[in-house]
Design an enzyme around this catalytic site. Sequence first.
Site, PDB file in Angstrom:
ATOM      1  N   LYS A  45      36.500  24.473   3.540  1.00 31.04           N
ATOM      2  CA  LYS A  45      37.206  24.277   4.810  1.00 31.04           C
ATOM      3  C   LYS A  45      38.355  25.276   4.959  1.00 31.04           C
ATOM      4  CE  LYS A  45      35.159  20.757   6.893  1.00 31.04           C
ATOM      5  NZ  LYS A  45      34.815  20.662   8.317  1.00 31.04           N
ATOM      6  N   TYR A  72      34.884  21.032  -1.125  1.00 32.73           N
ATOM      7  CA  TYR A  72      35.136  20.715   0.292  1.00 32.73           C
ATOM      8  C   TYR A  72      36.413  21.414   0.763  1.00 32.73           C
ATOM      9  CZ  TYR A  72      36.274  17.693   4.334  1.00 32.73           C
ATOM     10  OH  TYR A  72      36.593  17.209   5.583  1.00 32.73           O
ATOM     11  N   ASP A  78      18.604  21.615  10.666  1.00 30.79           N
ATOM     12  CA  ASP A  78      19.302  21.641   9.381  1.00 30.79           C
ATOM     13  C   ASP A  78      20.142  22.906   9.361  1.00 30.79           C
ATOM     14  OD1 ASP A  78      20.278  21.735   6.850  1.00 30.79           O
ATOM     15  OD2 ASP A  78      18.354  21.389   5.843  1.00 30.79           O
TER      16      ASP A  78
HETATM   17  N1  LIG Z   1      36.461  11.543   8.210  1.00 23.85           N
HETATM   18  C1  LIG Z   1      37.571  12.129   7.759  1.00 23.85           C
HETATM   19  O1  LIG Z   1      38.443  11.515   7.095  1.00 23.85           O
HETATM   20  C2  LIG Z   1      37.812  13.583   8.071  1.00 23.85           C
HETATM   21  C3  LIG Z   1      39.069  14.130   7.770  1.00 23.85           C
HETATM   22  C4  LIG Z   1      39.321  15.458   8.041  1.00 23.85           C
HETATM   23  C5  LIG Z   1      38.333  16.237   8.602  1.00 23.85           C
HETATM   24  N2  LIG Z   1      37.110  15.703   8.870  1.00 23.85           N
HETATM   25  C6  LIG Z   1      36.095  16.595   9.438  1.00 23.85           C
HETATM   26  O2  LIG Z   1      35.609  16.054  10.646  1.00 23.85           O
HETATM   27  C7  LIG Z   1      34.248  16.412  10.815  1.00 23.85           C
HETATM   28  C8  LIG Z   1      33.391  15.166  11.026  1.00 23.85           C
HETATM   29  O3  LIG Z   1      33.610  14.286   9.937  1.00 23.85           O
HETATM   30  P1  LIG Z   1      32.947  12.853   9.889  1.00 23.85           P
HETATM   31  O4  LIG Z   1      33.825  11.983   9.114  1.00 23.85           O
HETATM   32  O5  LIG Z   1      32.542  12.470  11.278  1.00 23.85           O
HETATM   33  O6  LIG Z   1      31.652  13.184   9.001  1.00 23.85           O
HETATM   34  P2  LIG Z   1      30.249  12.424   8.897  1.00 23.85           P
HETATM   35  O7  LIG Z   1      29.695  12.774   7.556  1.00 23.85           O
HETATM   36  O8  LIG Z   1      30.362  10.996   9.247  1.00 23.85           O
HETATM   37  O9  LIG Z   1      29.359  13.160  10.009  1.00 23.85           O
HETATM   38  C9  LIG Z   1      28.920  14.466   9.821  1.00 23.85           C
HETATM   39  C10 LIG Z   1      27.644  14.693  10.596  1.00 23.85           C
HETATM   40  O10 LIG Z   1      27.158  16.002  10.249  1.00 23.85           O
HETATM   41  C11 LIG Z   1      25.771  15.913  10.026  1.00 23.85           C
HETATM   42  N3  LIG Z   1      25.315  16.960   9.108  1.00 23.85           N
HETATM   43  C12 LIG Z   1      25.590  17.060   7.784  1.00 23.85           C
HETATM   44  N4  LIG Z   1      24.873  18.067   7.231  1.00 23.85           N
HETATM   45  C13 LIG Z   1      24.175  18.635   8.244  1.00 23.85           C
HETATM   46  C14 LIG Z   1      23.247  19.701   8.297  1.00 23.85           C
HETATM   47  N5  LIG Z   1      22.886  20.377   7.202  1.00 23.85           N
HETATM   48  N6  LIG Z   1      22.711  20.033   9.482  1.00 23.85           N
HETATM   49  C15 LIG Z   1      23.030  19.331  10.601  1.00 23.85           C
HETATM   50  N7  LIG Z   1      23.893  18.285  10.609  1.00 23.85           N
HETATM   51  C16 LIG Z   1      24.451  17.942   9.434  1.00 23.85           C
HETATM   52  C17 LIG Z   1      25.578  14.528   9.415  1.00 23.85           C
HETATM   53  O11 LIG Z   1      24.228  14.098   9.475  1.00 23.85           O
HETATM   54  C18 LIG Z   1      26.537  13.696  10.232  1.00 23.85           C
HETATM   55  O12 LIG Z   1      25.921  13.208  11.390  1.00 23.85           O
HETATM   56  C19 LIG Z   1      33.855  17.189   9.558  1.00 23.85           C
HETATM   57  O13 LIG Z   1      33.973  18.577   9.807  1.00 23.85           O
HETATM   58  C20 LIG Z   1      34.878  16.744   8.548  1.00 23.85           C
HETATM   59  O14 LIG Z   1      35.095  17.720   7.548  1.00 23.85           O
HETATM   60  C21 LIG Z   1      36.816  14.397   8.619  1.00 23.85           C
END
Ligand SMILES: NC(=O)c1ccc[n+]([C@@H]2O[C@H](COP(=O)([O-])OP(=O)(O)OC[C@H]3O[C@@H](n4cnc5c(N)ncnc54)[C@H](O)[C@@H]3O)[C@@H](O)[C@H]2O)c1
Length: 267
Positions: free
Chosen positions: A163, A159, A68
């Site tokens: 970021k 968020y 975590d």
């Molecule tokens: N999906 C989008 O549209 C998008 C757009 C821009 C940026 N991003 C960035 O890309 C990255 C991945 O996004 P995503 O869409 O794959 O997100 P997601 O939520 O699908 O996956 C995030 C992962 O992080 C893990 N996580 C969350 N809290 C945690 C904790 N406390 N300890 C350990 N693990 C933890 C979750 O369990 C999950 O597996 C992120 O940094 C997000 O901000 C995503």
Amino acid sequence: MNYQFAAELAGRTIVITGGGRSIGREMANAAAAAKMKVAIMEVNQVNLEKAVAELKSAGGDVTGYVVDLQVESQINEAIAKIEKDLGKIEVFVNNAAFHDSAELLESSLEMWNKTFAINTAAPFLCIKAILPGMIARKSGSIINIGTVNSKMMIGSDSYTASKAALHAITRTVAVRYGKHNIRCNTIVPGTIATEVWQERIDRNPAVFENLKSWYPLGRVGKPSDITAAVLYLASDQAPWMTGTEFLVDGGLLAGFAPMYPVVEGTD
Ligand SMILES: NC(=O)c1ccc[n+]([C@@H]2O[C@H](COP(=O)([O-])OP(=O)(O)OC[C@H]3O[C@@H](n4cnc5c(N)ncnc54)[C@H](O)[C@@H]3O)[C@@H](O)[C@H]2O)c1
């Protein structure tokens, strides 16, 4: 997706936070395809075990660590264990994130603090834990996953702010530790169709269809759109790239595709 990456990545260790699903999971897949030693730090044990099992059965050298990222001692213990299990950490990707979809008036200090704990403090703590090894070896690539939201108002107050702070840490780390040959970059994705959108899709199944028109390339992204940028920044092919915001956003920040015809009167 059939990836082709720099050969020198083979055998190097990459750590990916939040690699249990979505973008992080695809990064782990790509890194394994590049024959890297892959460590995933993930809070969701079920997703972690599934991802590790699938990647291993495809031939990947992948190990999972339940962590975590809100807990400093868990971060430090996991990183120490990864160094013991897999050796020196050459590449570290701060990918895990939390997104509070409530708007400012409906959100809370608790959600604000959780968002900053996962999106900002955790990368700070991870970087603090891996830097001594990278400094000693005079080598390392740190990749922070940012967002287009930190460049303009797109959605979510906490968020976006968390970021934007991460983008700033990229610069301080890049400038302070560049003399040790450590590179630190932010990748800035646009909308990527992942599980994090599920709640939004449940409310409006057409959400990606509606977002498409904002993107000059006419579609939202997919996880594999991000992974090549990660492995490029990880590799020796990007030796002079540091402190950057590497946009991988389908052209979104170049301009609003629906706007120019209105300005030019051709709509
Ligand atoms: N999906 C989008 O549209 C998008 C757009 C821009 C940026 N991003 C960035 O890309 C990255 C991945 O996004 P995503 O869409 O794959 O997100 P997601 O939520 O699908 O996956 C995030 C992962 O992080 C893990 N996580 C969350 N809290 C945690 C904790 N406390 N300890 C350990 N693990 C933890 C979750 O369990 C999950 O597996 C992120 O940094 C997000 O901000 C995503």
